[in-house]
Every structure is written in C-alpha cells, then in structure tokens.
Design a protein around this motif. Structure first.
Motif, PDB file in Angstrom:
ATOM      1  N   ALA A 195       0.827  -1.205   0.000  1.00 44.10           N
ATOM      2  CA  ALA A 195       0.000   0.000   0.000  1.00 44.10           C
ATOM      3  C   ALA A 195       0.865   1.260   0.000  1.00 44.10           C
ATOM      4  N   CYS A 196       0.273   2.334  -0.446  1.00 49.22           N
ATOM      5  CA  CYS A 196       0.867   3.664  -0.299  1.00 49.22           C
ATOM      6  C   CYS A 196       0.202   4.310   0.907  1.00 49.22           C
ATOM      7  N   VAL A 197       0.961   4.522   1.963  1.00 49.45           N
ATOM      8  CA  VAL A 197       0.422   5.059   3.212  1.00 49.45           C
ATOM      9  C   VAL A 197       1.029   6.439   3.456  1.00 49.45           C
ATOM     10  N   ILE A 198       0.162   7.420   3.694  1.00 53.15           N
ATOM     11  CA  ILE A 198       0.604   8.790   3.976  1.00 53.15           C
ATOM     12  C   ILE A 198      -0.033   9.205   5.303  1.00 53.15           C
ATOM     13  N   VAL A 199       0.797   9.589   6.257  1.00 53.51           N
ATOM     14  CA  VAL A 199       0.308   9.846   7.605  1.00 53.51           C
ATOM     15  C   VAL A 199       0.836  11.178   8.116  1.00 53.51           C
ATOM     16  N   VAL A 200      -0.057  11.980   8.676  1.00 48.32           N
ATOM     17  CA  VAL A 200       0.326  13.226   9.329  1.00 48.32           C
ATOM     18  C   VAL A 200       0.686  12.911  10.776  1.00 48.32           C
TER      19      VAL A 200
END
Length: 267
Positions: A195-200
């Motif tokens: 997966a492509c995971v983007i987290v703040v």
C-alpha cells in the motif's frame, strides 16, 4: 524528487503545482510531490504548516486553487465517489460519529464501497476490529467511547476498507503509548504489503521509527524531503521548528532520536 522510468511506474499519487489559498493566504504553495506504492510517508511540520491541508487535497476532500492531483494515473477530479472509496481510505482528524451506531457497525461501514460478500466482509471486519484492539467492545455505542477508543474504531474502519492508498491524519493524537506504536506498526505493515500510506504526525520520533520517507512542511512549502536520517537533522529541525534539539541515535532501532534541548543551557 527525481525519478527514473521505474520510479514513475511505481507512483500511485502525484501532486503537481498544488496551491491552496484561504483569505488570500497561501496554505499550500506550488507543491510538487510523488508517492509510491509500498511506502509509508510521514508528513511533519509545525502547527499551520499545511500538513492536513495537503492530506485533504491529496485524498480528494479539498479542491486546490491551482495545480492537479493524479491518483493511479487518473485526474483525481474525474474519479466517481464509489470507485474512489475503493482506491483510497481516509482517517480524518475529526472522526466523531453523532449517531447511535455500535463499534462493529461503524467498522463495517468500511465495506460499503465493495460488492457485498457477507462471509468475506465478516472476516475482514473481524480482522480490523482485532488489529485496532476494539473487538472487546464491538457492541458499544460509539457515542460512549473515550477519545482513544473512538480513534481506534475509526482506524479499524479504514482497515476494513482495504484500499491500496491510505491517508491517516494524526492517527496517534488521542492514543496512549502502546496504541500509538500499534497503529504505526499496522500502517508500516500495510506499506510493506504494497500500500501507499501517507500519515500526518506531530511526533518526529514516531515518524523516524516507522516511515521510509519524511516530508517536512513549513509555511505551506516543502522544507525537507527524504529518509528520516536525511530530514531529521539538528539544523533542519531547529530552522523549521525554532526549537533547540539534540539528534541522537536510537539505541535499538538505529534511527534518529530527537530530544528537545533547553535553550537556557547556553545562558
């Protein structure tokens, strides 16, 4: 970042010249970023740097004033709602549920974009409840949950949605130490599975411990972009955060460990 042809083939999300303005102020200013499959990227930066706005634009929840966003090769604005919900899932900062649904019912909402399959859906929801450590109160009304319990329930819904792109906006903000680490380990596992995971994140050490890549924002622009070791330097952190720090080596993880320094020490 520069990419060769192989890199471009892996890019699932691309932002080109993205700008957002509110009341004449640039919240995001000509952002160019690429995000690849199989990676976990942490967006960090001071309050008001543009992290959540960038996540909202990238996920399709906010239309930029300029620039374009492409998801899986197609313009984000051209995606229909249901296919988009099968392609990307979003955990927003505000995940309050104001109706009397049970925890299981909320998590099961993650299956709505998919074709019904009661057996598979049940297994996926059970796995999400277990992973997020909310199975033991699956029957509770979500309106009775603590902040941390509600956050984990919302995270379980994202897991149940089973999308190849995952956006998480401050998923650890209301969590205790154990669950902070658990959520980031699960996010790391999603990336490891493709997966492509983007987290703040606000916690630079959580970012260092779990992310392949850190994008540090300042005043709506990219201040630094690279591996945790490349981005989390004393000079960069002090320049962006205006806070004295020490950057050490984590004794077991082999990643940068950021510790606030006392500005009075030099007095």
């Amino acid at each position: 970042m520069s990419h060769d042809a192989a890199d471009l083939a892996q890019d699932v999300l691309a932002l080109d010249g993205v700008s957002v303005r509110i009341d004449g102020r640039a919240i995001l200013d000509a952002i160019d970023l690429r995000f690849a499959r199989g990676t976990l990227t942490a967006l960090v930066g001071p309050n008001g740097a543009g992290k959540s706005t960038l996540l909202a634009v990238a996920s399709g929840d906010l239309v930029p004033a300029a620039g374009r966003v492409r998801l899986s090769g197609a313009e984000l604005r051209d995606w229909k709602a249901r296919p988009l919900a099968r392609e990307r899932s979003v955990l927003p900062q505000d995940h309050a549920v104001r109706f009397g649904f049970s925890v299981r019912e909320v998590v099961a909402m993650g299956r709505l974009p998919h074709a019904p399959d009661p057996d598979a859906d049940g297994r996926i929801v059970d796995a999400a409840l277990t992973s997020a450590d909310v199975m033991h109160f699956e029957g509770r009304d979500v309106q009775t949950l603590s902040g941390g319990e509600a956050s984990r329930t919302a995270f379980a819904r994202v897991l149940a949605q089973t999308t190849p792109v995952v956006f998480l906006d401050e998923p650890t903000a209301a969590l205790d130490l154990q669950h902070q680490e658990s959520v980031l380990r699960i996010a790391r596992g999603l990336a490891d599975d493709g997966a492509c995971v983007i987290v703040v994140l606000h916690d630079l050490n959580l970012a260092a411990g779990h992310a392949d890549r850190i994008v540090m924002l300042q005043d709506g622009r990219v201040a630094a972009d690279g591996s945790p070791r490349e981005v989390l330097t004393r000079a960069t952190i002090e320049r962006v955060y205006a806070q004295p720090v020490l950057v050490l080596e984590h004794p077991t993880r082999g990643v940068p460990l950021v510790v606030s320094d006392d500005p009075r020490a030099d007095d």
